[in-house]
Design an enzyme around this catalytic site. Structure first.
Site, PDB file in Angstrom:
ATOM      1  N   LYS A   1      46.334  28.296  41.671  1.00 24.38           N
ATOM      2  CA  LYS A   1      45.979  27.255  42.252  1.00 24.38           C
ATOM      3  C   LYS A   1      45.616  25.791  41.424  1.00 24.38           C
ATOM      4  O   LYS A   1      45.399  26.045  40.297  1.00 24.38           O
ATOM      5  CB  LYS A   1      44.516  27.150  42.858  1.00 24.38           C
ATOM      6  CG  LYS A   1      44.424  28.516  43.974  1.00 24.38           C
ATOM      7  CD  LYS A   1      43.119  28.034  44.502  1.00 24.38           C
ATOM      8  CE  LYS A   1      42.663  29.361  45.374  1.00 24.38           C
ATOM      9  NZ  LYS A   1      41.503  29.878  45.119  1.00 24.38           N
TER      10      LYS A   1
ATOM     11  N   GLY B   1      37.699  31.500  31.053  1.00 30.38           N
ATOM     12  CA  GLY B   1      37.221  30.091  31.284  1.00 30.38           C
ATOM     13  C   GLY B   1      36.762  29.205  30.192  1.00 30.38           C
ATOM     14  O   GLY B   1      37.122  28.000  30.295  1.00 30.38           O
TER      15      GLY B   1
ATOM     16  N   GLY C   1      42.255  35.340  29.884  1.00 30.30           N
ATOM     17  CA  GLY C   1      42.107  35.794  31.097  1.00 30.30           C
ATOM     18  C   GLY C   1      43.377  36.437  31.598  1.00 30.30           C
ATOM     19  O   GLY C   1      43.633  37.598  30.960  1.00 30.30           O
TER      20      GLY C   1
ATOM     21  N   ARG D   1      37.550  42.342  23.258  1.00 29.63           N
ATOM     22  CA  ARG D   1      36.312  41.655  22.659  1.00 29.63           C
ATOM     23  C   ARG D   1      35.323  42.298  21.870  1.00 29.63           C
ATOM     24  O   ARG D   1      34.800  41.645  20.892  1.00 29.63           O
ATOM     25  CB  ARG D   1      35.324  41.134  24.204  1.00 29.63           C
ATOM     26  CG  ARG D   1      36.284  40.085  24.786  1.00 29.63           C
ATOM     27  CD  ARG D   1      35.329  39.682  25.848  1.00 29.63           C
ATOM     28  NE  ARG D   1      36.057  38.526  26.693  1.00 29.63           N
ATOM     29  CZ  ARG D   1      35.520  37.944  27.846  1.00 29.63           C
ATOM     30  NH1 ARG D   1      34.635  38.590  28.377  1.00 29.63           N
ATOM     31  NH2 ARG D   1      35.965  36.566  28.239  1.00 29.63           N
TER      32      ARG D   1
HETATM   33  N1  LIG Z   1      53.552  32.492  43.572  1.00 28.24           N
HETATM   34  C1  LIG Z   1      52.307  32.954  43.779  1.00 28.24           C
HETATM   35  N2  LIG Z   1      51.702  33.137  44.853  1.00 28.24           N
HETATM   36  C2  LIG Z   1      50.468  33.558  45.106  1.00 28.24           C
HETATM   37  N3  LIG Z   1      49.741  34.000  43.837  1.00 28.24           N
HETATM   38  C3  LIG Z   1      50.197  33.928  42.675  1.00 28.24           C
HETATM   39  C4  LIG Z   1      51.666  33.486  42.511  1.00 28.24           C
HETATM   40  N4  LIG Z   1      51.832  33.394  41.344  1.00 28.24           N
HETATM   41  C5  LIG Z   1      50.908  34.008  40.625  1.00 28.24           C
HETATM   42  N5  LIG Z   1      49.923  34.191  41.549  1.00 28.24           N
HETATM   43  C6  LIG Z   1      48.610  34.780  41.139  1.00 28.24           C
HETATM   44  O1  LIG Z   1      47.754  34.171  40.497  1.00 28.24           O
HETATM   45  C7  LIG Z   1      46.759  34.790  40.061  1.00 28.24           C
HETATM   46  C8  LIG Z   1      46.329  34.201  38.545  1.00 28.24           C
HETATM   47  O2  LIG Z   1      45.890  33.189  38.909  1.00 28.24           O
HETATM   48  P1  LIG Z   1      44.665  32.441  38.198  1.00 28.24           P
HETATM   49  O3  LIG Z   1      44.733  31.159  38.756  1.00 28.24           O
HETATM   50  O4  LIG Z   1      43.613  33.281  38.423  1.00 28.24           O
HETATM   51  O5  LIG Z   1      45.195  32.400  36.770  1.00 28.24           O
HETATM   52  P2  LIG Z   1      44.234  32.429  35.523  1.00 28.24           P
HETATM   53  O6  LIG Z   1      43.467  33.667  36.004  1.00 28.24           O
HETATM   54  O7  LIG Z   1      43.612  31.220  35.480  1.00 28.24           O
HETATM   55  O8  LIG Z   1      45.148  32.733  34.347  1.00 28.24           O
HETATM   56  P3  LIG Z   1      44.391  32.950  33.209  1.00 28.24           P
HETATM   57  O9  LIG Z   1      43.235  33.839  33.332  1.00 28.24           O
HETATM   58  O10 LIG Z   1      45.323  33.231  32.139  1.00 28.24           O
HETATM   59  O11 LIG Z   1      43.664  31.401  32.874  1.00 28.24           O
HETATM   60  C9  LIG Z   1      47.597  36.441  39.550  1.00 28.24           C
HETATM   61  O12 LIG Z   1      46.519  37.307  40.312  1.00 28.24           O
HETATM   62  C10 LIG Z   1      48.527  36.055  40.338  1.00 28.24           C
HETATM   63  O13 LIG Z   1      49.071  37.198  40.982  1.00 28.24           O
HETATM   64  O1  LIG Z   2      34.477  36.806  31.015  1.00 26.32           O
HETATM   65  C1  LIG Z   2      34.126  35.306  30.730  1.00 26.32           C
HETATM   66  O2  LIG Z   2      34.947  34.617  31.048  1.00 26.32           O
HETATM   67  C2  LIG Z   2      32.825  35.383  30.135  1.00 26.32           C
HETATM   68  O3  LIG Z   2      32.088  36.406  29.685  1.00 26.32           O
HETATM   69  C3  LIG Z   2      31.863  34.434  31.049  1.00 26.32           C
HETATM   70  O4  LIG Z   2      31.592  35.054  32.101  1.00 26.32           O
HETATM   71  P1  LIG Z   2      31.044  34.372  33.489  1.00 26.32           P
HETATM   72  O5  LIG Z   2      32.080  33.784  34.147  1.00 26.32           O
HETATM   73  O6  LIG Z   2      30.396  35.523  34.496  1.00 26.32           O
HETATM   74  O7  LIG Z   2      29.981  33.402  32.865  1.00 26.32           O
END
Ligand SMILES: Nc1ncnc2c1ncn2[C@@H]1O[C@H](COP(=O)(O)OP(=O)(O)OP(=O)(O)O)[C@@H](O)[C@H]1O
Ligand SMILES: O=C(O)[C@H](O)COP(=O)(O)O
Length: 401
Positions: free
Chosen positions: A201, A381, A358, A37
């Site tokens: 989820k 996000g 993310g 970043r």
């Molecule tokens: N089959 C599974 N069962 C449980 N947890 C899982 C499974 N597959 C992946 N995960 C977990 O999901 C997490 C990521 O899910 P999350 O919904 O937070 O993704 P995300 O953060 O939205 O992805 P991004 O950050 O790229 O948008 C990881 O920590 C991973 O370990």
């Molecule tokens: O890391 C992020 O997704 C942004 O910096 C926003 O942070 P926040 O979810 O704490 O608002």
């Protein structure tokens, strides 16, 4: 093209310019562990320095909840930014963010100098988009530049409120680049357009699934969210992560895909284990079974080998790929194979490849495929909300072209 004025439409020579960046970087023992970043913010900062502006940077860091927390100070960012820029970034240590110290630091600035303010979330009004703090921030500047794509889904003082009290509000290069890449991929993709969604989820990504299904040719589902879809198909999924309240939604999405003539790919096989690894990188025993043969006492933790091949094949014929969310519990090397296979297929294709921030961005970078992707978003996000088709308040607030 983003329909907003940008730093290219202004010259800030001799002016005070407040630049909102997203310096919300991971810190461990006061050290920045991922500086993407910071690097991504440099082009805008350099442009404003070259103009001869007085460049005042601001950002949030973590969630200090409206009070000064020394461990969430932006001081380490000022230090690292100085090194990256090759020029001093003076840190305006000030618990009030725009208090006497910050005002004095800005007052003393010469053209082409850079100051970084303290964490904007030290002030409780920041996240409430309050008028008083917005005005204080605006009082420091003649011009406002928003380059914080990662924060664009928030409507806070430092990215939205402040724009009401300055004459000129424009976006920076990073904001432009992010919106152009994500926007083109979703709204004007070279086809076939394959979208890959994973993560924990279904509930977190309801609107993303619905929106991407309309835009893409193939939607690939992996990660924890796949099991709610598999259950909706009538499969037994054992103790896998399932959101029972979203089963009907998954059925609807499968019907929608059929109606629209879109391919919706689900895992045909699954890597299973007795329980979730604890600690997350613990060595665990796994096996691979067809997705409709998951035993009642086992859970799916990654896509299986056949699925990985199938997904890689779908990516091969794509011209545009957008990926958000890992295919399995990638933090564990034994359960990272599906995520690695998908990352590798993206790295090898000539298609435009876009990683939606993310966890997926972290996964691609740790796996060493970062430089093979067309674009890795700095927003988690924010990129998700963009993929949902929502208007981002941080972008909307800038002056129109
Ligand atoms: N089959 C599974 N069962 C449980 N947890 C899982 C499974 N597959 C992946 N995960 C977990 O999901 C997490 C990521 O899910 P999350 O919904 O937070 O993704 P995300 O953060 O939205 O992805 P991004 O950050 O790229 O948008 C990881 O920590 C991973 O370990
Ligand atoms: O890391 C992020 O997704 C942004 O910096 C926003 O942070 P926040 O979810 O704490 O608002």
């Amino acid at each position: 093209m983003l329909n907003k004025k940008s730093v290219d439409d202004i010259n800030v020579k001799g002016q005070r310019v407040l630049v909102r960046c997203d310096f919300n970087v991971p810190l461990k023992d006061g050290k920045i562990t991922d500086e993407n970043r910071l690097v991504a913010a440099l082009p805008t900062i350099k442009k404003l320095i070259a103009d001869g502006g007085k460049v005042i940077l601001c950002s949030h860091l973590g969630k200090p909840k409206g009070e000064p927390k020394p461990e969430l100070s932006l001081a380490p960012v000022a230090k690292r930014l100085s090194e990256l820029l090759g020029q001093e970034v003076k840190f305006a240590a000030d618990p009030e963010v725009v208090g006497p110290n910050a005002k004095a630091a800005v007052e003393a600035m010469k053209d082409g100098e850079v100051v970084l303010l303290e964490n904007t979330r030290y002030r409780a009004e920041e996240t409430k988009n309050g008028e008083a703090f917005s005005k204080e921030l605006a009082s420091l500047a003649d011009v406002f530049v928003n380059d914080a794509f990662g924060t664009a889904h928030r409507a806070h003082c430092s990215n939205v409120g402040v724009t009401q009290y300055v004459k000129t509000s424009v976006v920076g290069y990073l904001m432009q680049k992010e919106i152009n890449f994500l926007g083109n991929a979703v709204n004007n993709p070279e086809r076939p357009f394959v979208a890959i969604l994973g993560g924990a989820k279904v509930a977190d990504k309801l609107n993303v699934i619905a929106n991407l299904l309309e835009k893409c040719d193939t939607l690939i589902i992996g990660g924890g969210m796949a099991y709610t879809f598999l259950k909706a198909k009538g499969y037994e999924v054992g103790t896998s992560l399932v959101d029972d309240e979203k089963i009907d939604y998954c059925k609807e999405m499968m019907e929608k895909a059929e109606k629209l003539g879109k391919k919706l790919l689900l895992p045909v096989d699954t890597t299973i284990a007795k329980e979730f690894p604890n600690p997350i990188d613990a060595e665990i025993e796994v096996s691979v079974v067809p997705s409709n043969e998951i035993p009642a006492d086992m859970m799916g933790l990654d896509i299986g080998t056949k699925t990985a091949e199938l997904y890689a094949e779908a990516v091969k014929s794509a011209k545009t790929v957008v990926w958000n969310g890992p295919m399995g519990v990638f933090e564990n090397p034994i359960l990272a194979k599906g995520t690695i296979a998908v990352a590798k297929s993206l790295a090898e294709t000539d298609a435009t490849t876009i990683i939606g921030g993310g966890d997926s961005a972290a996964a691609v970078n740790t796996l060493g495929f970062g430089d093979k992707m067309t674009h890795i978003s700095t927003g988690g996000g924010a990129s998700l909300e963009f993929l949902e088709g929502k208007e981002l308040p941080g972008v909307a607030a800038a002056n129109d072209l």
